[in-house]
Design a protein around this motif. Structure first.
Motif, PDB file in Angstrom:
ATOM      1  N   ASP A   1     -59.512 -22.773  23.990  1.00  0.00           N
ATOM      2  CA  ASP A   1     -59.463 -23.693  25.124  1.00  0.00           C
ATOM      3  C   ASP A   1     -59.080 -25.113  24.412  1.00  0.00           C
ATOM      4  OD1 ASP A   1     -59.969 -21.589  26.756  1.00  0.00           O
ATOM      5  OD2 ASP A   1     -62.110 -22.313  27.244  1.00  0.00           O
ATOM      6  N   SER A   2     -58.223 -25.889  25.188  1.00  0.00           N
ATOM      7  CA  SER A   2     -57.819 -27.228  24.474  1.00  0.00           C
ATOM      8  C   SER A   2     -57.603 -28.343  25.754  1.00  0.00           C
ATOM      9  CB  SER A   2     -56.587 -27.184  23.756  1.00  0.00           C
ATOM     10  OG  SER A   2     -55.485 -26.425  24.265  1.00  0.00           O
TER      11      SER A   2
ATOM     12  N   GLY B   1     -50.290 -26.315  20.306  1.00  0.00           N
ATOM     13  CA  GLY B   1     -50.949 -25.055  20.402  1.00  0.00           C
ATOM     14  C   GLY B   1     -50.664 -24.389  19.137  1.00  0.00           C
TER      15      GLY B   1
ATOM     16  N   PRO C   1     -48.655 -27.324  25.643  1.00  0.00           N
ATOM     17  CA  PRO C   1     -49.276 -27.282  26.987  1.00  0.00           C
ATOM     18  C   PRO C   1     -49.153 -28.606  27.527  1.00  0.00           C
ATOM     19  CG  PRO C   1     -51.019 -27.198  25.461  1.00  0.00           C
ATOM     20  CD  PRO C   1     -49.854 -27.273  24.534  1.00  0.00           C
TER      21      PRO C   1
ATOM     22  N   VAL D   1     -56.831 -24.769  29.703  1.00  0.00           N
ATOM     23  CA  VAL D   1     -56.303 -26.243  29.181  1.00  0.00           C
ATOM     24  C   VAL D   1     -56.701 -27.205  30.399  1.00  0.00           C
ATOM     25  CG1 VAL D   1     -54.315 -27.618  28.723  1.00  0.00           C
ATOM     26  CG2 VAL D   1     -54.291 -25.442  27.854  1.00  0.00           C
TER      27      VAL D   1
END
Length: 720
Positions: free
Chosen positions: A635-636, A642, A685, A711
């Motif tokens: 998760d970011s 990425g 993303p 995200v």
């Protein structure tokens, strides 16, 4: 020999490494012979058959023994024959009996195999000393002092691979010592793929400070043949007018040594043209001394060793390799003659009665005087005409007065220019009677199989070779190739059985014996009659999955009586068993069970010979061996790159695909190759939402795939 036999062998990893290394060494020899491979070295020698087969391959001597022993008495007799033969070969076996081998005595069996490696592979009585001396001159920058800890970080092995294949690992001295296993793995893969050197031990074993010394020595010695060949190429380039085929017998009389020393230290050997093979001892004494004085080459061999026809190839290679690293000492300044260039057709060939010309460029050679000396085939001097054109350039011409070889000596300031002395060949008019023919293709052939014959026309004057063949209903094409100056090879493929007439001409004149009567008959080896009738092993374009059983159907009905055998070589060079199931009417089904990704070679034999299309190549992929990691799989926040890596080293054959699906659509993924079959991936993303990362190998998800990543928008208090 006492290194192993006096050592206290204990069960554990140390013994496993040695067992694996020695087993793979034996199997590499047995595989070349097409013999069954060893699975358990302590059990598979008990009948004596495998040991005797190994001895036959190593020595080239056929031995008589029980090929299929039916009792323990016959097995013991086989082992006694093997031990007696080894004793006759000079191998000390005082502490070993045939019962020890049959009983699987670990200590003595490993000792026996090490004796074979030392005698026939390394070819030195004191293997450790000989190999250490050799490695120290081949890769002096690696500063090798042992065959254990000095090889742990992978730098030394990488240096060795780079010496065999210049540029393969040119930055070996900059490799990170903390990545020892990775360094060793890369070097081993290059050695296996480009040099056909099997990995006799695992990379993590080689990186272990407690690694078995004999295992390292055995593996490193596998590089010797490639290094010997590299050395021979270098020597031929340095003295191209000399015939050098080996590192032993061609140096017995000291003449080649004289020319080598003179080529590297011009002017060091007075009256080089007078060196005679009849004064071998004096030549070698002088050569060893001059090499040391002029080039700093230490005399690692003695005069009596170099004269001997049984001199160790390893010892000679150790001595000769020093010349590659040598530099002229202060007492022998580099000759200005080396800056001269002699060129022109007259240095290699000429025509009777017509001027042969060449040019010498000495503009950068400094002060000196040009001398040209030409000897005719009858050793009579030929007076050359030398014309100074100015600015250090000279034109030279001479008129050949008889056929044969002319020796042309070109010196500047009393020293030979590069390439001198030269040999020029003067050919006469065509003389078909001087053509010498040989080869099976002059008399017999098989339909559909290439047949060859050779023609030596080196003394047959100026001319050209042509040939044709005529059968009852067909006239096959004959291809003629000049494979060496004045030497030709003819090749044809007969299309039908029966008698054919082979016509061979030199300058349109039939050679002696032409036309030749060629009998074309159907006579194939039994193995050529084997048919492969089905099975997925024939699907060479298919990539199979690890864990699958891959089959091959074989029909031996047309081959007569005989034995079918098969063995596979796995991706790591290890032997993989092949199950043979007998069906009806002399048909069989072969089953290969794969467990790893990579290429398998399945060797199938009938009466010891390969059947058609053997070995069969089987490509296997193993998606389960692939794994991925990196922040791009977690998760970011929007705006974070990425990034992640996919590790495919053990996946075998296949294609990697990476797809990222975002809240709106598919995302672009940048991919580029990293080290050790690692693939670097990156996507960006740009909106909040759920992303799915699909990583597939040969259209199958790898472990952990698909990855689901959330995200989010970065909180205000965490904004960059």
């Amino acid at each position: 020999m006492s290194v192993l036999l006096d050592h206290e062998v204990e069960k554990g990893r140390f013994l496993e490494i040695q067992e694996m290394t020695f087993t793979r060494w034996c199997n590499s020899a047995l595989n070349r012979r097409g013999s069954p491979l060893i699975d358990d070295i302590f059990m598979d020698l008990e009948s004596g058959v495998t040991l005797l087969t190994l001895l036959e391959y190593l020595t080239g001597i056929q031995l008589k023994y029980h090929k299929t022993p039916k009792s323990n008495a016959q097995k013991l007799e086989n082992l006694a024959i093997a031990l007696e033969f080894m004793a006759a070969e000079g191998i000390n076996l005082t502490s070993m009996s045939n019962e020890d081998i049959m009983g699987g005595n670990v200590k003595l069996i490993l000792g026996l195999v090490w004796m074979l490696i030392q005698k026939y592979h390394i070819q030195a009585e004191d293997a450790r000393r000989a190999m250490l001396d050799w490695i120290q001159v081949v890769i002096p920058e690696a500063n090798i002092k042992n065959f254990t800890t000095d090889w742990n970080n992978g730098r030394a092995l990488s240096a060795l691979v780079d010496t065999c294949i210049p540029g393969a690992i040119s930055d070996w001295n900059l490799l990170d010592e903390n990545n020892a296993v990775e360094n060793i793995t890369t070097a081993m893969q290059i050695a296996e793929e480009d040099l056909s050197i099997p990995a006799l031990l695992a990379p993590d074993d080689m990186a272990n400070p407690e690694v078995d010394e004999l295992s390292i020595m055995t593996y490193i010695s596998c590089f010797n043949m490639q290094l010997f060949n590299n050395l021979l190429y270098w020597l031929r380039a340095k003295i191209p007018h000399r015939s050098i085929e080996n590192l032993t017998l061609d140096w017995n009389n000291g003449v080649n040594l004289a020319y080598l020393v003179e080529s590297l230290a011009p002017g060091s050997w007075d009256n080089l043209d007078l060196v005679s093979p009849d004064t071998a001892e004096d030549n070698i004494k002088k050569g060893l001394k001059l090499a040391y004085d002029a080039l700093g080459v230490f005399p690692r061999v003695k005069v009596e060793e170099m004269i001997s026809h049984e001199i160790s190839e390893l010892n000679m290679a150790t001595y000769m390799w020093q010349f590659r690293n040598s530099k002229i000492t202060s007492g022998y300044a580099e000759s200005t003659a080396q800056r001269c260039i002699a060129s022109g057709l007259g240095l290699t060939r000429g025509t009777l009665g017509e001027p042969a010309k060449f040019t010498v460029h000495a503009g950068n050679a400094g002060v000196g005087e040009l001398h040209v000396k030409i000897s005719s085939p009858g050793s009579e001097p030929i007076m050359p005409l030398v014309d100074a054109l100015g600015l250090g350039e000279y034109s030279v011409s001479y008129v050949p007065n008889q056929f044969g070889d002319y020796i042309i000596s070109v010196t500047w300031a009393g020293q030979h220019v590069p390439g001198s002395p030269f040999k020029a060949v003067v050919l006469g008019p065509p003389d078909v009677t001087k053509c010498v023919l040989s080869g099976e293709g002059l008399h017999i052939a098989r339909p559909g199989w290439p047949a060859e014959f050779l023609v030596n026309a080196q003394t047959a004057g100026v001319g050209h070779l042509t040939a044709n063949i005529q059968g009852a209903n067909s006239n096959p094409n004959v291809e003629v190739e000049e494979y060496a100056e004045g030497k030709f090879k003819g090749t044809y493929v007969a299309k039908e059985s029966g008698d054919h007439d082979l016509f061979v001409y030199w300058s349109n004149e039939p050679v002696p014996g032409s036309p030749f009567l060629v009998h074309v008959e159907e006579s194939l080896p039994p193995s050529a009659m084997i048919k492969t009738t089905g099975g997925r092993m024939l699907q060479s374009d298919t990539v199979h999955r690890a864990g699958e059983s891959i089959e091959l159907d074989v029909d031996t009905q047309d081959a007569g009586d005989g034995q079918l055998a098969a063995v596979a070589i796995g991706p790591k060079g290890d032997a993989v068993p092949v199950e043979i199931i007998a069906n009806r009417n002399r048909t069989f089904t072969l089953k290969l069970l794969t467990s790893k990704g990579g290429r398998y070679l399945v060797n199938v034999y009938f009466n010891g010979s390969h059947i058609p299309n053997s070995p069969f190549k089987v490509r296997v992929c193993n998606p389960e061996a692939i794994w991925a990691e990196g922040p791009g799989l977690m998760d970011s926040f929007v705006g974070d790159q990425g990034d992640f890596q996919v590790f495919t080293r053990d996946a075998g054959h296949g294609t990697l695909s990476v797809r990222v699906n975002g809240p709106k659509d598919k995302f672009r993924v940048d991919m580029w190759k990293g080290a050790d079959r690692t693939v670097n991936c990156r996507y960006n993303p740009e909106v909040v939402g759920k992303y799915t990362v699909n990583i597939k190998w040969e259209d199958e998800h790898v472990k952990g795939s698909p990855y689901t990543i959330q995200v989010r928008k970065r909180p205000d208090n965490e904004r960059r």
